[in-house]
Design a protein around this motif. Structure first.
Motif, mmCIF file in Angstrom:
data_model
loop_
_atom_site.group_PDB
_atom_site.id
_atom_site.type_symbol
_atom_site.label_atom_id
_atom_site.label_comp_id
_atom_site.label_asym_id
_atom_site.label_seq_id
_atom_site.Cartn_x
_atom_site.Cartn_y
_atom_site.Cartn_z
ATOM 1 N N VAL A 80 0.843 -1.198 0.000
ATOM 2 C CA VAL A 80 0.000 0.000 0.000
ATOM 3 C C VAL A 80 0.879 1.249 0.000
ATOM 4 O O VAL A 80 0.612 2.203 -0.739
ATOM 5 C CB VAL A 80 -0.980 -0.013 1.197
ATOM 6 C CG1 VAL A 80 -1.640 1.338 1.388
ATOM 7 C CG2 VAL A 80 -2.038 -1.095 0.993
ATOM 8 N N ALA A 81 1.940 1.247 0.783
ATOM 9 C CA ALA A 81 2.854 2.397 0.812
ATOM 10 C C ALA A 81 3.510 2.590 -0.558
ATOM 11 O O ALA A 81 3.673 3.725 -1.024
ATOM 12 C CB ALA A 81 3.918 2.208 1.883
ATOM 13 N N GLU A 82 3.886 1.492 -1.206
ATOM 14 C CA GLU A 82 4.486 1.566 -2.528
ATOM 15 C C GLU A 82 3.501 2.129 -3.546
ATOM 16 O O GLU A 82 3.856 2.977 -4.367
ATOM 17 C CB GLU A 82 4.972 0.176 -2.961
ATOM 18 C CG GLU A 82 5.603 0.125 -4.336
ATOM 19 C CD GLU A 82 6.943 0.831 -4.408
ATOM 20 O OE1 GLU A 82 7.421 1.020 -5.549
ATOM 21 O OE2 GLU A 82 7.518 1.199 -3.389
ATOM 22 N N LEU A 83 2.252 1.692 -3.498
ATOM 23 C CA LEU A 83 1.229 2.228 -4.406
ATOM 24 C C LEU A 83 0.995 3.719 -4.150
ATOM 25 O O LEU A 83 0.868 4.495 -5.104
ATOM 26 C CB LEU A 83 -0.077 1.451 -4.254
ATOM 27 C CG LEU A 83 -0.060 0.035 -4.815
ATOM 28 C CD1 LEU A 83 -1.287 -0.742 -4.352
ATOM 29 C CD2 LEU A 83 -0.005 0.078 -6.346
ATOM 30 N N ASN A 84 0.962 4.110 -2.890
ATOM 31 C CA ASN A 84 0.770 5.528 -2.561
ATOM 32 C C ASN A 84 1.969 6.362 -3.002
ATOM 33 O O ASN A 84 1.808 7.493 -3.457
ATOM 34 C CB ASN A 84 0.528 5.712 -1.069
ATOM 35 C CG ASN A 84 -0.829 5.191 -0.658
ATOM 36 O OD1 ASN A 84 -1.766 5.128 -1.446
ATOM 37 N ND2 ASN A 84 -0.958 4.814 0.598
ATOM 38 N N ARG A 85 3.153 5.801 -2.892
ATOM 39 C CA ARG A 85 4.358 6.513 -3.316
ATOM 40 C C ARG A 85 4.337 6.721 -4.835
ATOM 41 O O ARG A 85 4.673 7.791 -5.319
ATOM 42 C CB ARG A 85 5.606 5.719 -2.911
ATOM 43 C CG ARG A 85 6.907 6.460 -3.209
ATOM 44 C CD ARG A 85 8.130 5.585 -2.992
ATOM 45 N NE ARG A 85 8.202 4.439 -3.882
ATOM 46 C CZ ARG A 85 8.565 4.490 -5.164
ATOM 47 N NH1 ARG A 85 8.862 5.634 -5.725
ATOM 48 N NH2 ARG A 85 8.633 3.398 -5.894
ATOM 49 N N LYS A 86 3.911 5.709 -5.564
ATOM 50 C CA LYS A 86 3.858 5.801 -7.023
ATOM 51 C C LYS A 86 2.814 6.804 -7.499
ATOM 52 O O LYS A 86 2.980 7.449 -8.519
ATOM 53 C CB LYS A 86 3.581 4.436 -7.642
ATOM 54 C CG LYS A 86 4.760 3.512 -7.621
ATOM 55 C CD LYS A 86 4.422 2.201 -8.299
ATOM 56 C CE LYS A 86 5.619 1.276 -8.328
ATOM 57 N NZ LYS A 86 5.290 -0.004 -8.965
ATOM 58 N N SER A 87 1.699 6.899 -6.758
ATOM 59 C CA SER A 87 0.622 7.791 -7.194
ATOM 60 C C SER A 87 0.856 9.235 -6.754
ATOM 61 O O SER A 87 0.174 10.133 -7.225
ATOM 62 C CB SER A 87 -0.721 7.303 -6.639
ATOM 63 O OG SER A 87 -0.773 7.428 -5.231
ATOM 64 N N ALA A 88 1.811 9.457 -5.879
ATOM 65 C CA ALA A 88 2.063 10.838 -5.409
ATOM 66 C C ALA A 88 2.915 11.623 -6.367
ATOM 67 O O ALA A 88 3.514 11.226 -7.255
ATOM 68 C CB ALA A 88 2.755 10.794 -4.039
#
Length: 88
Positions: A80-88
């Motif tokens: 989830v953190a990786e997905l949030n990092r990619k979308s930021a």
């Protein structure tokens, strides 16, 4: 004298607590995906859904172990953190 004992116990408890926190399992992104059974293209909803299915089987209340439940939770958090990092 009892104050010294209390201070010593407090220090020992703090050291134990810090040691427990460091026992968290470190996973790579690929290990987290494999553990949850999701692809590299999985969305956050897919990751969370896979986590819910798996945690239901490995949770200590369901006969699983604390270590495995912690690993499954760590995998979810990492992805989830990786997905949030990619979308930021």
């Amino acid at each position: 004298m009892s104050e010294k004992i209390l201070v010593a116990l407090a220090i020992m408890a703090a050291i134990w607590w810090l040691g427990q926190r460091r026992k968290t399992t470190l996973l790579s992104i690929s290990e987290a995906r494999e553990l949850l059974g999701v692809s590299a293209r999985a969305s956050e909803d897919e990751v969370r859904s896979a986590h819910r299915r798996l945690i239901g089987r490995v949770h200590p209340d369901a006969g699983g172990s604390q270590a495995l439940a912690s690993r499954v939770n760590a995998a979810r958090d990492l992805l989830v953190a990786e997905l949030n990092r990619k979308s930021a």
